[in-house]
Motif scaffolding. Structure first.
Motif, short mmCIF file in Angstrom:
data_model
loop_
_atom_site.label_atom_id
_atom_site.label_comp_id
_atom_site.label_asym_id
_atom_site.label_seq_id
_atom_site.Cartn_x
_atom_site.Cartn_y
_atom_site.Cartn_z
N VAL A 73 -54.30 -7.69 -5.18
CA VAL A 73 -55.21 -6.73 -5.22
C VAL A 73 -55.09 -6.23 -6.38
N ASP A 74 -56.22 -6.19 -7.74
CA ASP A 74 -55.63 -5.71 -8.54
C ASP A 74 -55.15 -4.13 -8.79
N TRP A 75 -55.30 -3.33 -9.68
CA TRP A 75 -54.34 -2.16 -9.57
C TRP A 75 -55.67 -1.34 -8.61
N SER A 76 -56.73 -1.12 -9.50
CA SER A 76 -57.63 0.12 -8.71
C SER A 76 -57.89 -0.26 -6.90
N GLN A 77 -57.46 -1.07 -6.51
CA GLN A 77 -57.34 -1.18 -5.08
C GLN A 77 -56.62 -0.70 -4.71
N TRP A 78 -55.75 -1.49 -5.43
CA TRP A 78 -53.87 -0.52 -5.04
C TRP A 78 -53.75 0.21 -4.36
N GLN A 79 -54.51 1.08 -5.52
CA GLN A 79 -53.90 2.82 -5.25
C GLN A 79 -55.07 3.08 -4.26
N GLN A 80 -56.19 2.48 -4.02
CA GLN A 80 -56.63 3.22 -2.84
C GLN A 80 -55.82 3.11 -1.81
N LYS A 81 -54.85 2.18 -1.55
CA LYS A 81 -54.26 2.03 -0.39
C LYS A 81 -53.49 3.10 -0.21
N SER A 82 -53.58 4.07 -0.85
CA SER A 82 -52.40 4.84 -0.59
C SER A 82 -53.20 6.10 -0.04
N ALA A 83 -52.46 6.82 1.32
CA ALA A 83 -52.78 7.86 2.16
C ALA A 83 -53.58 8.63 1.30
N LEU A 84 -52.88 8.99 0.17
CA LEU A 84 -52.75 10.08 -0.50
C LEU A 84 -53.93 9.58 -1.29
N SER A 85 -54.79 8.89 -1.70
CA SER A 85 -55.58 8.29 -2.75
C SER A 85 -56.14 9.59 -2.72
N SER A 86 -57.28 10.15 -2.06
CA SER A 86 -58.24 11.35 -2.43
C SER A 86 -57.86 12.42 -2.61
N SER A 87 -56.53 12.29 -3.30
CA SER A 87 -55.84 13.93 -3.13
C SER A 87 -55.17 13.87 -5.18
N ARG A 88 -55.91 12.56 -5.03
CA ARG A 88 -55.12 11.83 -6.68
C ARG A 88 -56.13 12.63 -7.88
#
Length: 429
Positions: free
Chosen positions: A414-429
């Motif tokens: 998956v590309d970088w932006s998709q990977w970041q969304q897999k973080s459980a803390l992505s909404s707090s970025r």
């Protein structure tokens, strides 16, 4: 231990009066029972005031409010839910009787502070986070009694041990390992992690060159929860990487706790990339972006059952000579072979390896059961060069197409932006 004596058990003799209703100056002789009452009161006065470190009861608030002015503030430790015993996962409550708190500080044996807040009238403090299992908490409270006199209380409480535990496995699995530029930090859990945010908050990856990366949650092929830290781009050669997982006492969800912290240190080797072109039937070995050697290959047959997966596959393992059987990967055509120079690419059984039975087809026809086959000599050379974590970038025509992201270490699928969304803390970025 605090002894509690009910008020109606203490009898004070009445002061004698004259017949005209005036008090005399000579007290009446005390009765035998009143002498015993004075003895009890004297004994109580000599008892040390203890807090509730062992969670002993202090009596109700109304009774305490009737105490004489100037008495020290008493405290009680309990769970917010109301029980005297504090279990793992409870929130701690510290209550004041006979006065109020101006400040409360709670720390564990490692000096970590348990955050919390005073209520509006200062008569209790409650933690905003759960307590850890089998942990001693020290409580320091600044108090004021009803006369405004300042004081300090020091108490402690030890929480109960956890009934259920969770464990994990790290990849890389050994301290000081040297791995390839596509190797993520991978943590696989024995039991499901339902509170992923709480766990991820306790994970920290540091590098000596401030590499940009992110955690992402996946399910491995067996269905277990796994969280990987992947850099935005391939690691730079020579990078030193450290993982600190402060998970001791953290609830992974459902009351299943971790019982220890974890540390891992490893480094990145030289920049090596292996490119496999299914159409040209060629493998290119690159170091620092330069092609060092090109090798002919024979990949999977061009059908829905045997074609080779495409995508980026960090090398999972160098397994040497192994026995490969068709039944273990669910293929219909039977084979049972001892295969040398086995380099594992997927959990479903895709390898690069020596394929002497296909030597006349290498570089000409894709004729394998899905693996990338080489001549004995070329497989020997490649096996000696590669390291775990080196990326195999497989491209070209494939009926099966790109492998699923959980088929091995598929973080680069998956590309970088998709990977970041897999973080459980992505909404707090």
């Amino acid at each position: 231990m605090i002894s509690v004596l009910a008020a109606d058990h203490l009898q004070v003799p009445a002061t004698p009066v004259t017949t005209d209703g005036k008090h005399t100056h000579e007290p009446a002789a005390p009765s035998r029972r009143s002498r015993r009452s004075r003895s009890v009161r004297a004994a109580l006065a000599l008892m040390p005031l203890i807090g509730i470190g062992a969670l002993t009861a202090c009596g109700d608030d109304d009774a305490t409010e009737k105490a004489a002015p100037g008495n020290p503030v008493k405290v009680e430790l309990s769970a917010v839910r109301g029980t005297k015993g504090v279990k793992a996962g409870d929130r701690l409550k510290v209550s004041a009787f006979g006065g109020t708190f101006t400040e409360v500080t709670v720390t564990d044996s490692k000096g970590r502070r348990l955050p919390g807040d005073l209520d509006h009238d200062g008569r209790s403090w409650s933690s905003s986070q759960k307590t850890r299992p089998d942990t001693k908490y020290s409580v320091v409270g600044r108090t004021k009694d009803r006369d405004g006199k300042a004081g300090e209380i020091k108490e402690s409480v030890t929480t109960a041990k956890a009934d259920k535990l969770n464990k994990l496995a790290l990849n890389p699995s050994s301290q000081g390992a040297v791995v390839g530029v596509a190797q993520p930090v991978a943590i696989t859990f024995d039991f499901p992690v339902t509170d992923k945010a709480a766990v991820e908050k306790q994970l920290k990856v540091t590098t000596d060159n401030n590499t940009t990366g992110s955690w992402g949650w996946v399910k491995d092929r067996s269905g277990k929860d796994r969280v990987d830290w992947r850099p935005k781009e391939y690691w730079k050669a020579g990078t030193k990487v450290s993982l600190r997982a402060e998970l001791d006492g953290v609830d992974s969800g459902g009351g299943r706790y971790f019982a220890k912290d974890y540390d891992l240190n490893f480094s990145i080797g030289s920049h090596q990339v292996i490119k496999v072109d299914l159409d040209s039937k060629q493998l290119s070995f690159l170091q620092d972006g330069k092609e060092i050697k090109r090798l002919p290959v024979s990949a999977g047959k061009p059908d829905s059952e045997h074609s080779t997966w495409t995508g980026t596959f960090p090398l999972l393992a160098k397994e040497g000579t192994i026995n490969m059987k068709s039944e273990t990967v669910g293929l219909s055509n039977f084979y049972d072979k001892m295969v040398r120079d086995s380099m594992k690419l997927t959990d479903s059984g895709t390898y690069a390896h020596a394929a002497p039975w296909n030597s006349d087809k290498v570089g000409k026809i894709n004729n394998s059961s899905g693996c990338v086959g080489l001549t004995d000599a070329d497989a020997d050379w490649l096996y000696a060069k590669v390291r775990v974590g080196d990326p195999f970038e497989v491209s070209g025509s494939s009926i099966r197409g790109k492998a699923e992201a959980n088929n091995g270490l598929g973080d680069w699928m998956v590309d970088w932006s998709q990977w970041q969304q897999k973080s459980a803390l992505s909404s707090s970025r």
